[in-house]
Design a protein around this motif. Structure first.
Motif, short mmCIF file in Angstrom:
data_model
loop_
_atom_site.label_atom_id
_atom_site.label_comp_id
_atom_site.label_asym_id
_atom_site.label_seq_id
_atom_site.Cartn_x
_atom_site.Cartn_y
_atom_site.Cartn_z
N GLU A 51 0.82 -1.23 0.00
CA GLU A 51 0.00 0.00 0.00
C GLU A 51 0.85 1.27 0.00
O GLU A 51 0.33 2.36 -0.23
N LEU A 52 2.15 1.13 0.25
CA LEU A 52 3.02 2.30 0.36
C LEU A 52 4.01 2.42 -0.79
O LEU A 52 4.97 3.19 -0.72
N ALA A 53 3.77 1.68 -1.85
CA ALA A 53 4.52 1.82 -3.10
C ALA A 53 3.59 2.55 -4.06
O ALA A 53 2.67 1.97 -4.61
N GLN B 148 3.40 13.03 -1.43
CA GLN B 148 2.31 13.36 -0.51
C GLN B 148 1.31 12.21 -0.41
O GLN B 148 0.83 11.88 0.67
N ALA B 149 1.02 11.56 -1.53
CA ALA B 149 0.10 10.42 -1.52
C ALA B 149 0.66 9.27 -0.68
O ALA B 149 -0.07 8.63 0.07
N ALA B 150 1.96 9.02 -0.79
CA ALA B 150 2.58 7.96 0.00
C ALA B 150 2.53 8.30 1.49
O ALA B 150 2.21 7.44 2.32
N LEU B 151 2.81 9.55 1.84
CA LEU B 151 2.79 9.96 3.25
C LEU B 151 1.37 9.89 3.81
O LEU B 151 1.17 9.47 4.96
N GLU B 152 0.38 10.27 3.02
CA GLU B 152 -1.01 10.17 3.47
C GLU B 152 -1.42 8.71 3.68
O GLU B 152 -2.11 8.38 4.65
N ALA B 153 -0.98 7.84 2.78
CA ALA B 153 -1.30 6.41 2.93
C ALA B 153 -0.65 5.85 4.20
O ALA B 153 -1.26 5.06 4.92
N ALA B 154 0.58 6.28 4.49
CA ALA B 154 1.27 5.83 5.70
C ALA B 154 0.54 6.31 6.95
O ALA B 154 0.39 5.56 7.92
N GLU C 212 1.16 4.68 10.69
CA GLU C 212 2.61 4.83 10.83
C GLU C 212 2.92 6.16 11.50
O GLU C 212 2.15 7.12 11.40
N ARG C 213 4.06 6.24 12.19
CA ARG C 213 4.38 7.44 12.97
C ARG C 213 5.66 8.15 12.53
O ARG C 213 5.82 9.33 12.81
#
Length: 181
Positions: A51-53, A105-111, A116-117
């Protein structure tokens, strides 16, 4: 009107992602950039979080990529999960139009949605500052890249409230594929 589509990488994206990274990190001698091999190796490892790729698709073509993979912060005798951002790449013909920022930004939002912290990155401080990254040493984080100073950065993901515990300080341990970049 063509729009940018941001989504997790799918099985059919392996080749297009390799091409984007090869072009984005092209070497003068024509050899395959290490970032291509890094992603290939991470795909088959426990550090891979599908989900983070994230890919950026424009006009049906994969033009950007951002990967968050599992790392750990070693603090005393405990290990805490964290993420490493990278590689991030955009096809040369689509650079400087916001696709890189959008896919990061999309990857950070998914994390954030996955709970994730902490995210670390080695990169241009002027670029990553826009996402909230700061020097990792200010959070007490070390790594093989700590000696590079400002490019070694970290981001505490929301919710960063006053009652949330601070992220752990310590040595960030990367999975083996990272040692070959």
């Amino acid at each position: 009107m063509t729009t940018l589509r941001l989504r997790p990488e799918g099985p059919a994206d392996t080749g297009p992602v390799r091409r984007v990274l090869a072009a984005a990190f092209a070497r003068p001698d024509g050899t395959t950039p290490g970032e291509v091999g890094l992603v290939d190796e991470l795909r088959g490892s426990p550090a891979w979080i599908p989900e983070l790729a994230m890919v950026a698709e424009y006009g049906g073509e994969v033009v950007g990529y951002a990967l968050l993979s599992r790392v750990h912060v070693k603090s005393d005798d405990a290990r805490y999960p964290a993420l490493a951002l990278g590689p991030v790449g955009v096809a040369p013909h689509r650079q400087r139009v916001g696709h890189g920022a959008a896919v990061v930004q999309a990857a950070l939002e998914a994390a954030t949605e996955l709970g994730e912290r902490l995210v670390v990155v080695l990169g241009d401080p002027a670029y990553y500052r826009r996402f909230g990254f700061t020097r990792a040493d200010r959070l007490g984080l070390t790594s093989p890249w700590s000696g590079l100073g400002e490019p070694w950065q970290a981001l505490v993901l929301p919710p960063d409230t006053s009652d949330a515990p601070p992220p752990p300080a310590g040595e960030v341990v990367f999975p083996p594929p990272w040692s070959r970049v």
